[in-house]
Design an enzyme around this catalytic site. Structure first.
Site, mmCIF file in Angstrom:
data_model
loop_
_atom_site.group_PDB
_atom_site.id
_atom_site.type_symbol
_atom_site.label_atom_id
_atom_site.label_comp_id
_atom_site.label_asym_id
_atom_site.label_seq_id
_atom_site.Cartn_x
_atom_site.Cartn_y
_atom_site.Cartn_z
ATOM 1 N N ARG A 19 19.323 -26.830 -5.321
ATOM 2 C CA ARG A 19 20.576 -26.631 -5.874
ATOM 3 C C ARG A 19 21.432 -26.028 -4.994
ATOM 4 O O ARG A 19 22.645 -26.282 -4.476
ATOM 5 C CB ARG A 19 20.547 -25.797 -7.148
ATOM 6 C CG ARG A 19 21.869 -25.570 -7.901
ATOM 7 C CD ARG A 19 21.698 -24.752 -9.245
ATOM 8 N NE ARG A 19 21.322 -23.380 -8.774
ATOM 9 C CZ ARG A 19 21.779 -22.180 -9.559
ATOM 10 N NH1 ARG A 19 22.893 -22.533 -10.303
ATOM 11 N NH2 ARG A 19 22.026 -21.172 -9.053
ATOM 12 N N LYS A 43 10.013 -33.847 1.064
ATOM 13 C CA LYS A 43 11.301 -34.977 0.971
ATOM 14 C C LYS A 43 11.754 -35.597 2.248
ATOM 15 O O LYS A 43 12.978 -36.309 2.183
ATOM 16 C CB LYS A 43 12.468 -34.075 0.324
ATOM 17 C CG LYS A 43 11.947 -33.348 -0.926
ATOM 18 C CD LYS A 43 12.515 -34.027 -2.329
ATOM 19 C CE LYS A 43 11.983 -33.548 -3.456
ATOM 20 N NZ LYS A 43 12.594 -32.251 -4.241
ATOM 21 N N GLU A 221 28.629 0.897 3.887
ATOM 22 C CA GLU A 221 27.956 1.442 2.604
ATOM 23 C C GLU A 221 27.100 2.591 2.928
ATOM 24 O O GLU A 221 26.482 2.817 3.956
ATOM 25 C CB GLU A 221 27.495 0.120 2.186
ATOM 26 C CG GLU A 221 27.995 -0.850 1.148
ATOM 27 C CD GLU A 221 27.303 -1.837 0.595
ATOM 28 O OE1 GLU A 221 26.011 -1.824 0.692
ATOM 29 O OE2 GLU A 221 28.012 -2.845 0.026
ATOM 30 N N HIS A 260 22.542 -3.095 -3.641
ATOM 31 C CA HIS A 260 21.835 -3.668 -2.444
ATOM 32 C C HIS A 260 20.793 -2.781 -2.278
ATOM 33 O O HIS A 260 20.900 -1.228 -2.362
ATOM 34 C CB HIS A 260 22.863 -3.343 -1.431
ATOM 35 C CG HIS A 260 24.154 -4.306 -1.385
ATOM 36 N ND1 HIS A 260 25.426 -3.942 -0.999
ATOM 37 C CD2 HIS A 260 24.260 -5.485 -1.829
ATOM 38 C CE1 HIS A 260 26.015 -5.170 -1.095
ATOM 39 N NE2 HIS A 260 25.657 -6.101 -1.391
#
Lengths: 304, 506
Positions: A19, A43, A221, A260
């Site tokens: 997806r 595949k 952060e 996170h």
């Protein structure tokens, strides 16, 4: 120039038939990325949006050599988290020198094993838990922008390098810079996890060596030591281009994880105040409000 | 919590041959008494809690008799450490300590590999003696170098008789950490005893949140770091997250009351880790107290966003709902808008909501939210990427103030508003719930509209809607069905209702 990705780099997608793989393939092709192949075990022989699918990375490598005049430069890994280690190690062993590992929730010990394997083979990786990298006007790896038309509209080519711990804020930072008339050379989301491939200092050094880049904008952060390590590089004179930074998580409490994996303050390490201090002392401009980034960047480029 | 208690960590060490003191864990004074009796001698009683400096708060006691042990356990089991009540005490034999060492393993984010810290003088106050600590880098596959450990241990003051076993023990720390995918292990102290043993006198271990799925045997119910025991709502939210892996969902409760001088308690709903933290900073800067930290990101399904909103709005005392993330989202934002709009409509939201839906399809997203919320008592405003978190936090402050002045009460959790046909009409099962179709109200025109808006999920047969896809395919299309419900409501033909279960939420 730009760093990490441009329109000439040969890119494969591991997990192309899934997806996410299909959705991100559409974005990358639409934006101009040179996607030469995809891989999904079992595949092989299929096609996704005209891109040939192979069972193994080694086959994709051979295909690139024969049909695209060179090896695969980058593999974008879009397989479920628990299969990431196997996929990444396969690509590294097949000779891919740069991986972009998009999935989140990759176990820490898996990430460390990938790092050890990459070091051994002279390879590098971005992520895990990265939205990817985009060089505006050139190419994108990963999923920054979501849709090609959005990515084209949001990000303007220019001379500022963006490095972020947050995916969404990579886009936001570059978008707001663009709105203020400041274009970007490359936007790199290093990822939100605690063990990462390329870290702030690594990417900052790439920007330092990139002639197109005049200044580096950081979205940092709480947690970890990347901001402090970048400050060290600046102190050592290895990063001399202007650095403008915002550090998120001022209101965060110690001992609580905020989304996170890397964003946690433990034992007083990785605090907001500590990061602001280290960067400021190293000569960076640290803004208190995110909205002040564009103006501060303009001033910094002016002084450069 | 992916943190393990001392006794749990010691069990994992012992499984790998690491010696630990004899003993066991007690949850009642009587159990403590029984354990002390079995150990037949002086014992130490230790609270099982995630804190350092247990001794200083009375969390480590010594007893010569089972009666004393029982009395200590009684006191300890009533203690509260941080926000955590003490529920277990560890009763162990007293060990005659000779040497105390400190050993820990952590992940060095710089080197991207584990690192062992070793100090030859352990015990409390290790933090102050950083210069005496040896740092031993570990190869992630093969572990620390035995030769390096030997050279450190053999050059020490410790009796040579212990050297090999100490080296083995330190290597064992790595083995245990790797086996259980620990993010950190700390043994402080690692001891030698006057009766010739080498053992772990304490153990603190944290497992990697992302690897917990591979270690069901550890019994970790919520793999997330928090500074309090999981609340009922956090447990409910965690179940929602585990049941739906489309996108992420974090929910942590931070405050139940607005602090002194606060402008009010806010339900916080972020999108994207960095943007959420930044938006939380922005709303806190406006003088509000954040009741919870929530983050739905990474392309979440509409039902996940809906459930997140329902869970946020189960918290009493909120003065408003503030939603803001990175603002330039790669995902299609209308899915989030459908989820929020459905929750706000069902709960007939009465407190102001400011939601930034910047990113792909932001215009459509804002339109959905605002159109649906015309039928909701609250002021609900949607914003786009060009509106900064600071701007919308200021707008939220204005709305909150206006609501307060207009006499709007703080939020009281309520049951969702459900159409009358739910329970009796035709229904189809979907993942995590069911869809109700009010067939009686489906005239030919309504059916045609339903079919048109259903993204190919329904077709018309004799003027009534019937499934156009296989049932198992239909069951996975909850997001499209939520969109269908909302769009039909906007078209004044509310004949579809998606009932989404949230186990545990009443």
């Amino acid at each position: 120039m730009a760093i990490i990705i441009d329109e000439n780099k040969r890119v494969i997608i591991q997990g192309i038939t899934g997806r996410e793989g299909q959705a991100r393939c559409r974005l990358m092709l639409g934006y101009g990325t040179n996607v030469v192949a995809g891989c999904t075990p079992g595949k092989g022989g299929q096609e996704v949006q005209g891109v040939p699918v192979f069972d193994k990375v080694a086959e994709a490598m051979e295909h690139a050599q024969i049909n695209h005049a060179g090896p695969v430069d980058i593999s974008v890994v879009l397989v479920p988290a628990k299969f990431v280690k196997g996929a990444a190690i396969e690509a590294i062993k097949a000779g891919v020198k740069l991986l972009v590992i998009v999935p989140d929730r990759v176990p820490l010990w898996d990430a460390m094993e990938i790092a050890a394997c990459a070091d051994k083979h002279g390879a590098q990786f971005v992520g895990p838990n990265t939205l990817g990298v985009i060089s505006p006007g050139k190419a994108v790896v990963g999923m920054i922008g979501g849709r090609a038309e959005s990515a084209k509209q949001w990000f303007k080519p220019g001379s500022v390098g963006v490095i972020s711990r947050s995916g969404g804020m990579s886009s936001s930072t570059a978008y707001y810079l663009g709105q203020a008339g400041i274009g970007t050379s490359t936007i790199c989301h290093v990822g939100g996890d605690s063990v990462l491939g390329l870290r702030f200092p690594d990417v900052a050094l790439m920007f330092q060596n990139d002639p197109q880049t005049q200044a580096i904008v950081i979205f940092g952060e709480i947690g970890g030591s990347m901001e402090e390590d970048l400050a060290d590089l600046m102190q050592q004179g290895k990063v001399t281009k202007p650095v403008i930074a915002y550090i998120g998580g001022k209101a965060a409490k110690e001992g609580t994880r905020f989304s996170h994996a890397g964003a946690i303050i433990e034992g007083g390490k990785g605090t907001h105040a500590g990061k602001v201090k280290a960067l400021t002392e190293a000569g960076a401009t640290v803004v208190d409000s995110f909205g002040d980034l564009p103006a501060a960047t303009k001033r910094a480029i002016g002084h450069f | 919590m992916a943190r393990l208690h001392e006794y749990q960590g010691k069990t994992l060490l012992a499984e790998q041959g690491f010696q630990t003191p004899k003993g066991g864990v007690a949850t009642s004074p009587d159990e403590a008494h029984a354990l002390a009796q079995t150990l037949a001698g002086p014992v130490v009683i230790k609270i099982q809690s995630w804190t350092t400096g247990r001794k200083a708060i009375g969390g480590v006691q010594f007893a010569d008799t089972p009666e004393q042990a029982k009395a200590h356990a009684e006191n300890m089991l009533g203690m509260v450490v941080g926000n955590f009540p003490v529920q277990q005490v560890l009763i162990e034999e007293m060990i005659p300590i000779k040497d105390e060492l400190f050993v820990s393993l952590s992940i060095n984010d710089r080197a991207r590999q584990p690192v062992i810290l070793l100090a030859l003088t352990g015990g409390s106050g290790i933090e102050e003696r950083a210069e005496q600590v040896h740092r031993i880098a570990c190869d992630v596959v093969s572990g620390p170098s035995r030769a390096e450990l030997e050279s450190i241990i053999k050059g020490s003051h410790i009796d040579a008789a212990f050297h090999d076993r100490l080296v083995d023990s330190i290597i064992c720390v790595f083995t245990v950490a790797k086996k259980h995918e620990a993010r950190s292990v700390e043994i402080n102290p690692l001891v030698t005893t006057t009766d010739g043993r080498v053992m772990a006198a304490d153990c603190r271990m944290t497992i990697d949140d992302y690897a917990v799925f591979r270690h069901p045997d550890l019994g970790i119910d919520i793999a997330r770091e928090m500074d309090h025991p999981p609340t009922e709502l956090e447990r409910i939210a965690y179940e929602v997250e585990q049941a739906d892996h489309r996108g992420t969902f974090y929910f942590a409760q931070l405050a139940a009351e607005p602090g002194n001088g606060s402008n009010g308690l806010v339900g916080f709903h972020g999108a994207g880790g960095g943007g959420s933290m930044m938006s939380m900073d922005a709303i806190v800067a406006e003088g509000f107290t954040v009741a919870n930290f929530t983050d739905t990101s990474g392309n979440p399904s509409a039902s996940k966003v809906y459930r997140a909103a329902r869970i946020i709005l189960t918290q009493p005392g909120l003065c408003g709902y503030f939603g803001s993330g990175s603002g330039v989202a790669s995902q299609e934002q209308f899915w989030s808008a459908y989820g929020l709009a459905k929750a706000f409509w069902e709960l007939q939201l009465s407190i102001p909501a400011v939601i930034r839906l910047g990113g792909n399809s932001e215009d459509r997203a804002v339109q959905i939210l605002e159109n649906v919320c015309r039928d909701v008592p609250a002021l609900v405003e949607g914003f786009r990427k060009d509106d900064s978190p600071k701007t919308i936090a200021q707008r939220f402050a204005e709305l909150a103030k206006a609501s307060l002045e207009a006499g709007v009460a703080v939020w009281k959790p309520r049951l969702p508003n459900v159409p009358g046909f739910v329970g009796s009409a035709k229904s189809y099962e979907i993942t995590g719930g069911r869809v109700w179709i009010d067939e009686a109200s489906c005239d030919a025109q309504t059916t045609d509209l339903l079919v048109e808006l259903s993204a190919g999920l329904f077709k018309s047969e004799d003027g009534k809607p019937v499934l156009a896809v296989q049932e198992d395919e239909f069951a996975k299309r909850d997001s499209e069905l939520i969109a269908l419900e909302v769009e039909l409501r906007l078209a004044c033909k509310p004949v579809v209702f998606v009932e989404l279960d949230i186990p545990g939420l009443s």
